[in-house]
Scaffold this active site. Structure first.
Site, PDB file in Angstrom:
ATOM      1  N   GLY A 137       0.887  -1.218  -0.061  1.00  0.00           N
ATOM      2  CA  GLY A 137      -0.144  -0.071   0.132  1.00  0.00           C
ATOM      3  C   GLY A 137       0.719   1.133   0.004  1.00  0.00           C
ATOM      4  O   GLY A 137       2.205   1.068  -0.182  1.00  0.00           O
ATOM      5  N   PHE A 192       1.661   3.084   2.355  1.00  0.00           N
ATOM      6  CA  PHE A 192       2.650   3.295   3.430  1.00  0.00           C
ATOM      7  C   PHE A 192       3.552   2.320   3.596  1.00  0.00           C
ATOM      8  O   PHE A 192       4.434   2.192   4.524  1.00  0.00           O
ATOM      9  CB  PHE A 192       1.781   3.295   5.052  1.00  0.00           C
ATOM     10  CG  PHE A 192       0.975   4.575   5.194  1.00  0.00           C
ATOM     11  CD1 PHE A 192       1.315   5.606   4.374  1.00  0.00           C
ATOM     12  CD2 PHE A 192       0.171   4.655   6.036  1.00  0.00           C
ATOM     13  CE1 PHE A 192       0.651   7.000   4.697  1.00  0.00           C
ATOM     14  CE2 PHE A 192      -0.773   5.836   6.152  1.00  0.00           C
ATOM     15  CZ  PHE A 192      -0.396   6.956   5.722  1.00  0.00           C
ATOM     16  N   GLY A 193       3.772   1.247   2.947  1.00  0.00           N
ATOM     17  CA  GLY A 193       4.741   0.193   2.834  1.00  0.00           C
ATOM     18  C   GLY A 193       4.120  -1.073   2.200  1.00  0.00           C
ATOM     19  O   GLY A 193       3.147  -1.420   1.729  1.00  0.00           O
ATOM     20  N   VAL A 210       3.874  -5.583   2.880  1.00  0.00           N
ATOM     21  CA  VAL A 210       3.719  -6.726   4.044  1.00  0.00           C
ATOM     22  C   VAL A 210       4.163  -7.862   3.656  1.00  0.00           C
ATOM     23  O   VAL A 210       4.005  -8.241   2.490  1.00  0.00           O
ATOM     24  CB  VAL A 210       1.966  -6.718   4.477  1.00  0.00           C
ATOM     25  CG1 VAL A 210       2.076  -7.834   5.509  1.00  0.00           C
ATOM     26  CG2 VAL A 210       1.483  -5.523   5.095  1.00  0.00           C
ATOM     27  N   ASP A 247     -10.485   4.108   8.938  1.00  0.00           N
ATOM     28  CA  ASP A 247     -10.459   3.655   7.438  1.00  0.00           C
ATOM     29  C   ASP A 247     -10.596   1.912   7.575  1.00  0.00           C
ATOM     30  O   ASP A 247      -9.967   1.204   7.385  1.00  0.00           O
ATOM     31  CB  ASP A 247      -8.949   3.684   6.970  1.00  0.00           C
ATOM     32  CG  ASP A 247      -8.721   3.663   5.462  1.00  0.00           C
ATOM     33  OD1 ASP A 247      -9.576   3.657   4.934  1.00  0.00           O
ATOM     34  OD2 ASP A 247      -7.504   3.021   5.325  1.00  0.00           O
TER      35      ASP A 247
END
Length: 550
Positions: free
Chosen positions: A258, A260-261, A263, A384
């Site tokens: 995403g 933000f980073g 996984v 969210d």
């Protein structure tokens, strides 16, 4: 009559003393999940043959009657989620057959009576989230059959008794959010069945022994001044360990990404424990703020339907660049998004969620939100919530995740509410509430999944179902179904399915009313969803053999 159950209804008012006139042959009485108020009648002591009594999640006040000590055949007693006060009566020690005692989420005070050492058969004891104080009695070590012990959210002081090392069957121990001090008893390391230990938010000190993953640390009155101080209550892990766990952050282990980073799936240490490692994209200016926000939220919460953070990493990678990551429990069944909207080449394409599974997931999420909104020390707004942020474990239990946009809600002395956040008003369009974000109204024809409809109406059933009108009867609150626009084919759908779908959609509407004050709260959402689930099961509509019920 041996068993009487009025669970999850809308009964109100006080319990009459005449309840003691019920047959002395009554062995089980369950009144959970209603709105029963007033005190517990002392006359209930006459029901001497009770082996199970449940009055949890009501509005009961007053004290726990000392006369409950006469229930010498009692095996399960649940009074959690009320407004009971006073002390835990020492007569509770007379219940030598008691296996389960749940008194959490009340206003009980005083200490745990030493007489609890007489509860030789007890396997579950939960007195969490009360106003209990004093030391944890050393006699707790005499309850050798204990599997679950919840003491969190009180004001216990002193040390963790070394006698707890005698609890060889213990699997779950939570003493977090107390005033405990001293060292962690070394004997706890030898408890081979212990799976969960939480000692966070105390003044405990000493060496950390990773026989277990747990959240631990000291309380701190210092104001956080950096990312490191925001996460100093979490045990940290090195970049090298995470690099090894993911095979060098291989694309083969990438399970999601995403703004933000990313996984990654990883395997930690000799235990070969599966974990999910969220690596922050620090080129995104908001990623560090998201990292701090998520740490700040997750270090303070603990619930079976929230993603569990295991550890974190704030370090330097092999290139000398800043590196930040969070490590979570691995969720074997991925996200709800994957199940509802599988990609064309997805392994989940042939898997469908039944109406009952969807209801259970919705109930799980409602429990998580109710905890965040109403039972945290500082209320939390997720901001969210969407299918991709709802993860499913191996048992299909739902866990709410991704708290990077969360906002902490505080109440000032003048009772006015103010929102605080480090990243502003953000969220996914279509999932953010009207006052937080932008987005249009969703069309009802896009709500009902065709998978849930019979094949003979699948082609036109979605549009047909969407035109159904609902209204509430002021007398009995039952949903009435009205057909519109000559929808003859809709009659092929089971009546219980019609009512179920319409009831769920009605809850969705009540949750998204324009005025926040008019929206239904999460406790009511839970009750409504559980009633729908119970109706499906009672009617035999849902195929129970296709899902493991919780």
């Amino acid at each position: 009559m041996n068993k009487l159950s009025f669970v999850e209804n809308r009964f109100e008012g006080v319990l009459p003393s005449s309840i003691s006139n019920l047959s002395t042959q009554l062995t089980e009485l369950y009144l959970d999940g209603n709105k029963i108020s007033g005190t517990i009648p002392v006359a209930m002591q006459n029901l001497i043959n009770l082996i199970g009594l449940g009055m949890e999640y009501n509005l009961l006040t007053g004290t726990i009657p000392t006369s409950f000590g006469k229930f010498q055949k009692m095996q399960k007693l649940s009074l959690q989620g009320n407004k009971l006060s006073g002390k835990i009566p020492s007569s509770i020690g007379n219940l030598t057959q008691l296996a389960e005692l749940f008194l959490s989420q009340n206003n009980l005070e005083g200490s745990i009576p030493p007489s609890t050492d007489s509860l030789k058969n007890i396997n579950s004891l939960d007195v969490s989230k009360n106003n209990l104080s004093g030391e944890i009695p050393t006699t707790i070590g005499n309850c050798l059959n204990l599997v679950y012990l919840g003491l969190q959210g009180n004001s216990f002081n002193g040390t963790i008794p070394s006698s707890m090392a005698s609890l060889k069957s213990l699997e779950h121990l939570d003493v977090s959010q107390n005033n405990l001090s001293g060292l962690i008893p070394k004997g706890l390391e030898k408890l081979s069945f212990l799976k969960y230990l939480n000692i966070s938010f105390n003044n405990i000190e000493g060496e950390f022994h990773p026989f277990l993953f747990f959240i631990g640390g000291k309380k701190s009155k210092k104001k956080p001044s950096s990312i490191v101080s925001n996460i100093d209550l979490l045990p940290t892990i090195s970049y090298k360990m995470l690099h090894q766990a993911t095979n060098g952050f291989s694309l083969d282990n990438l399970i999601g990404s995403g703004s933000f980073g990313s996984v990654y799936k990883g395997v930690l240490d000799q235990e070969e424990r599966l974990v999910a490692i969220k690596v922050l994209n620090l080129q995104n200016k908001d990623a560090s703020k998201s990292f701090m926000s998520e740490c700040k939220v997750l270090r303070n919460v603990r619930h079976r339907n929230l993603i569990k953070i295991l550890t974190c990493c704030s370090s330097i990678n092999y290139n000398g660049d800043d590196f930040k990551a969070l490590v979570f429990e691995f969720m074997a069944n991925g996200s709800l998004e994957m199940w509802l909207h599988p990609m064309t080449d997805s392994d989940n394409q042939s898997k469908n969620l039944s109406i009952l599974q969807r209801l259970i997931i919705a109930i799980d999420v409602a429990f998580a939100l109710n905890y965040l909104h109403n039972h945290c020390e500082q209320k939390i707004i997720h901001c969210d919530l969407k299918p991709s942020n709802i993860l499913l474990d191996s048992d299909m239990i739902a866990h709410v995740s991704d708290f990077g946009l969360s906002r902490l809600l505080t109440t000032s002395n003048d009772s006015s509410q103010k929102y605080t956040s480090t990243i502003g008003l953000k969220g996914s369009i279509g999932y953010a509430v009207p006052e937080y974000g932008m987005g249009g109204e969703g069309m009802l024809i896009q709500v009902v999944d065709p998978v849930l409809l019979p094949r003979e109406v699948e082609g036109m059933g979605v549009a047909t179902a969407a035109m159904m009108a609902t209204k509430e009867d002021d007398n009995d609150n039952e949903i009435e179904v009205e057909e519109a626009n000559n929808t003859e084919d809709f009659r092929h759908i089971d009546v219980d399915m019609q009512k179920c779908l319409l009831s769920v959609l009605n809850i969705g509407i009540l949750c998204s009313l324009e005025s926040p004050k008019e929206r239904i709260n999460m406790e009511e959402v839970i009750k409504e969803l559980q009633m729908i689930k119970s109706t499906l099961l009672v009617r035999g509509f849902a195929k129970v053999d296709q899902v493991e019920l919780k």
